[in-house]
Design an enzyme around this catalytic site. Structure first.
Site, PDB file in Angstrom:
ATOM      1  N   TYR A  67      19.707  16.811   9.119  1.00  0.00           N
ATOM      2  CA  TYR A  67      18.841  16.007   9.798  1.00  0.00           C
ATOM      3  C   TYR A  67      19.655  14.937  10.399  1.00  0.00           C
ATOM      4  O   TYR A  67      20.181  13.703   9.899  1.00  0.00           O
ATOM      5  CB  TYR A  67      17.908  15.175   8.569  1.00  0.00           C
ATOM      6  N   SER A 213       6.293  18.299   3.516  1.00  0.00           N
ATOM      7  CA  SER A 213       5.000  18.199   4.293  1.00  0.00           C
ATOM      8  C   SER A 213       3.839  18.081   3.370  1.00  0.00           C
ATOM      9  O   SER A 213       2.767  18.558   3.641  1.00  0.00           O
ATOM     10  CB  SER A 213       4.871  19.372   5.126  1.00  0.00           C
ATOM     11  N   ALA A 216       0.801  17.327   5.442  1.00  0.00           N
ATOM     12  CA  ALA A 216       0.566  18.394   6.609  1.00  0.00           C
ATOM     13  C   ALA A 216       1.044  17.406   7.506  1.00  0.00           C
ATOM     14  O   ALA A 216       0.095  17.337   8.583  1.00  0.00           O
ATOM     15  CB  ALA A 216      -0.845  18.751   6.640  1.00  0.00           C
ATOM     16  N   LEU A 220      -3.524  15.137   6.976  1.00  0.00           N
ATOM     17  CA  LEU A 220      -4.392  14.969   5.457  1.00  0.00           C
ATOM     18  C   LEU A 220      -4.858  13.180   5.629  1.00  0.00           C
ATOM     19  O   LEU A 220      -5.625  13.096   4.758  1.00  0.00           O
ATOM     20  CB  LEU A 220      -3.713  15.223   4.414  1.00  0.00           C
ATOM     21  N   GLY A 222      -6.423  11.995   8.152  1.00  0.00           N
ATOM     22  CA  GLY A 222      -7.607  11.871   8.709  1.00  0.00           C
ATOM     23  C   GLY A 222      -7.457  11.229   9.972  1.00  0.00           C
ATOM     24  O   GLY A 222      -8.307  11.566  10.786  1.00  0.00           O
ATOM     25  N   LYS A 223      -6.236  10.665  10.188  1.00  0.00           N
ATOM     26  CA  LYS A 223      -6.151   9.950  11.478  1.00  0.00           C
ATOM     27  C   LYS A 223      -6.039  10.820  12.685  1.00  0.00           C
ATOM     28  O   LYS A 223      -6.957  10.345  13.937  1.00  0.00           O
ATOM     29  CB  LYS A 223      -4.769   9.231  11.478  1.00  0.00           C
TER      30      LYS A 223
HETATM   31  N1  NAP Z   1      13.260  21.691   3.231  1.00  0.00           N
HETATM   32  C1  NAP Z   1      12.742  21.929   4.216  1.00  0.00           C
HETATM   33  O1  NAP Z   1      12.721  22.925   5.028  1.00  0.00           O
HETATM   34  C2  NAP Z   1      11.668  20.893   4.863  1.00  0.00           C
HETATM   35  C3  NAP Z   1      10.990  20.891   5.853  1.00  0.00           C
HETATM   36  C4  NAP Z   1      10.412  19.961   6.437  1.00  0.00           C
HETATM   37  C5  NAP Z   1      10.430  18.676   5.272  1.00  0.00           C
HETATM   38  N2  NAP Z   1      10.915  18.459   4.569  1.00  0.00           N
HETATM   39  C6  NAP Z   1      11.190  17.041   3.824  1.00  0.00           C
HETATM   40  O2  NAP Z   1      10.065  16.688   3.465  1.00  0.00           O
HETATM   41  C7  NAP Z   1       9.727  15.488   3.979  1.00  0.00           C
HETATM   42  C8  NAP Z   1       8.289  15.415   4.229  1.00  0.00           C
HETATM   43  O3  NAP Z   1       7.871  16.334   4.886  1.00  0.00           O
HETATM   44  P1  NAP Z   1       7.199  16.143   6.393  1.00  0.00           P
HETATM   45  O4  NAP Z   1       7.959  14.975   7.170  1.00  0.00           O
HETATM   46  O5  NAP Z   1       7.420  17.257   7.328  1.00  0.00           O
HETATM   47  O6  NAP Z   1       5.716  15.862   6.224  1.00  0.00           O
HETATM   48  P2  NAP Z   1       4.675  14.837   5.680  1.00  0.00           P
HETATM   49  O7  NAP Z   1       5.405  14.050   4.660  1.00  0.00           O
HETATM   50  O8  NAP Z   1       3.455  15.682   5.296  1.00  0.00           O
HETATM   51  O9  NAP Z   1       4.225  13.942   6.873  1.00  0.00           O
HETATM   52  C9  NAP Z   1       5.053  12.560   7.140  1.00  0.00           C
HETATM   53  C10 NAP Z   1       4.511  11.970   8.531  1.00  0.00           C
HETATM   54  O10 NAP Z   1       3.167  11.778   8.272  1.00  0.00           O
HETATM   55  C11 NAP Z   1       2.976  10.441   8.918  1.00  0.00           C
HETATM   56  N3  NAP Z   1       2.258   9.757   7.577  1.00  0.00           N
HETATM   57  C12 NAP Z   1       3.074   9.545   6.266  1.00  0.00           C
HETATM   58  N4  NAP Z   1       2.364   8.811   5.595  1.00  0.00           N
HETATM   59  C13 NAP Z   1       1.284   8.550   6.242  1.00  0.00           C
HETATM   60  C14 NAP Z   1       0.055   7.843   5.771  1.00  0.00           C
HETATM   61  N5  NAP Z   1      -0.058   7.369   4.571  1.00  0.00           N
HETATM   62  N6  NAP Z   1      -1.101   7.696   6.541  1.00  0.00           N
HETATM   63  C15 NAP Z   1      -0.851   8.203   7.934  1.00  0.00           C
HETATM   64  N7  NAP Z   1       0.314   8.912   8.241  1.00  0.00           N
HETATM   65  C16 NAP Z   1       1.239   9.068   7.513  1.00  0.00           C
HETATM   66  C17 NAP Z   1       4.063   9.987   9.533  1.00  0.00           C
HETATM   67  O11 NAP Z   1       4.257  10.371  11.007  1.00  0.00           O
HETATM   68  P3  NAP Z   1       3.596   9.228  12.231  1.00  0.00           P
HETATM   69  O12 NAP Z   1       3.476   8.070  11.681  1.00  0.00           O
HETATM   70  O13 NAP Z   1       4.483   9.734  13.219  1.00  0.00           O
HETATM   71  O14 NAP Z   1       1.842  10.157  12.264  1.00  0.00           O
HETATM   72  C18 NAP Z   1       5.227  10.554   8.774  1.00  0.00           C
HETATM   73  O15 NAP Z   1       6.460  10.581   9.384  1.00  0.00           O
HETATM   74  C19 NAP Z   1      10.852  15.345   5.049  1.00  0.00           C
HETATM   75  O16 NAP Z   1      10.961  13.987   5.384  1.00  0.00           O
HETATM   76  C20 NAP Z   1      12.049  16.352   4.644  1.00  0.00           C
HETATM   77  O17 NAP Z   1      12.694  15.375   3.646  1.00  0.00           O
HETATM   78  C21 NAP Z   1      11.842  19.390   3.908  1.00  0.00           C
END
Ligand code: NAP
Length: 325
Positions: A67, A213, A216, A220, A222-223
């Site tokens: 990262y 994620s 998603a 999820l 809904g925005k």
């Molecule tokens: N091990 C792996 O291969 C791997 C892969 C992916 C991720 N990860 C880890 O998992 C963590 C989370 O996964 P992710 O970042 O892919 O997906 P996520 O947590 O499902 O989505 C995060 C994104 O969704 C939006 N969001 C978050 N909370 C919200 C809310 N309450 N309401 C509306 N929008 C919201 C934000 O983006 P916006 O505001 O820009 O919309 C935020 O950056 C990462 O930070 C990382 O540490 C690991």
């Protein structure tokens, strides 16, 4: 905040983590191969997200070498120090990046990881994904060496299949250690771990699933369904890898409606319902690490720890999202 117990043991270890941790890929600050996936967050924005997460009861952070090639790790350590957080109160999870490397680079690069995170220690060290020039036994022997030297507290993996996870566990056991976690993609629109053996094997072996994620990537909430114009502001990479095409939004529309109905019933948000299902449907097996781009999102996500969906609603969501298994 209530006095509800929000902590769980990671695997069979005594390491206690809040059911929601903070995903920190978002703190890559534009650096490295995947650093531009998310919008740039400056030091003050990162500090505000971390502070809000701590205020809401989160005690752990998931980051990775890849990262921003240390940018995320560096930012977390810097802001936690400025927020006067004692190392013994923080659980830090980071990951070794395996691509185009042999297992020997695990011990060669560990001192760099430790100095970047200083004064915070590495409580959980994860193999980021299974593809390196070395096989799993060699990777696990390296992790066991780091455990022997007390350079890391626990070993985990990420994106490992059921078979690879079992292999990793067997190798660590030969040295008297346990595999405590497998970090994989898991959310209501991607439930593949329930059909490919990962979840079942994790339950059998007593390994915690760390769901990445879990929202998603924002879908999820809904925005994007309500305001598709928001999609114009995300990176091209995220637009395609993050399933923000019209087809997928249409396919997931009915799930968003169910989350919204339940959000009205409980007086919470759709994101909180989606996260709550993940941390409660499989008893203690799953913890989540949503990322956040604002302190408000971080607060909203963390607050899912303070209520529990009723069994009938957990089952309703299960039925409504079976097509994503
Ligand atoms: N091990 C792996 O291969 C791997 C892969 C992916 C991720 N990860 C880890 O998992 C963590 C989370 O996964 P992710 O970042 O892919 O997906 P996520 O947590 O499902 O989505 C995060 C994104 O969704 C939006 N969001 C978050 N909370 C919200 C809310 N309450 N309401 C509306 N929008 C919201 C934000 O983006 P916006 O505001 O820009 O919309 C935020 O950056 C990462 O930070 C990382 O540490 C690991």
């Amino acid at each position: 905040m209530t006095t509800k117990n929000i902590f769980r043991n990671l695997g069979k270890s005594e390491l206690r983590v809040s059911m929601v941790g903070l995903g920190c890929w978002q703190f890559s600050q534009g650096k490295g191969i995947i650093g531009n996936y998310w919008k740039f967050l400056d030091d003050q924005q990162i500090k505000n997200i971390i502070k809000t997460s701590l205020d809401e009861g989160i005690n752990w952070f998931d980051t990775a070498e890849v990262y921003g090639w240390g940018a995320s790790e560096h930012a977390i350590a810097k802001e936690l120090q400025e927020l006067h957080q004692l190392p013994q109160n923080i659980v830090m999870a980071t990951k070794w990046w395996p691509l185009f490397r042999t297992a020997r680079s695990i011990s060669r690069s560990i001192d760099r990881r430790l100095s970047t995170l200083h004064p915070y220690s590495i409580d959980l060290y994860q193999i980021h994904q299974p593809f390196s020039f070395s096989a799993i036994p060699a990777q696990m022997r390296e992790l066991a060496n780091l455990l022997d030297q007390r350079k890391i507290r626990y070993a985990g993996v990420s994106n490992f299949s059921a078979r690879r996870m079992t292999r990793a566990q067997e190798e660590l056991q030969k040295r008297g250690y346990l595999l405590v976690s497998n970090q994989v993609k898991y959310n209501l629109l991607d439930r593949k771990i329930e059909s490919n053996g990962i979840l079942e094997t994790a339950k059998q072996l007593g390994i915690t699933i760390i769901a990445y994620s879990p929202l998603a990537q924002g879908i999820l909430s809904g925005k994007f369904h309500h305001n598709p114009k928001l999609i114009q502001d995300v990176s091209l990479f995220r637009k395609y890898a993050g399933h923000l095409g019209k087809r997928f939004l249409k396919k997931s529309q009915s799930v968003i409606e169910i989350l919204e109905n339940l959000s009205r019933k409980y007086g919470v948000t759709s994101s909180q319902i989606a996260l709550n299902w993940l941390i409660h449907f499989h008893e203690n097996t799953v913890v989540v690490i949503p990322g956040a781009s604002t302190p408000e999102q971080a607060r909203e996500n963390a607050q899912t720890m303070y209520f529990t969906l009723a069994r009938e609603d957990l089952d309703l969501i299960d039925q409504a999202t079976k097509q994503f298994i």
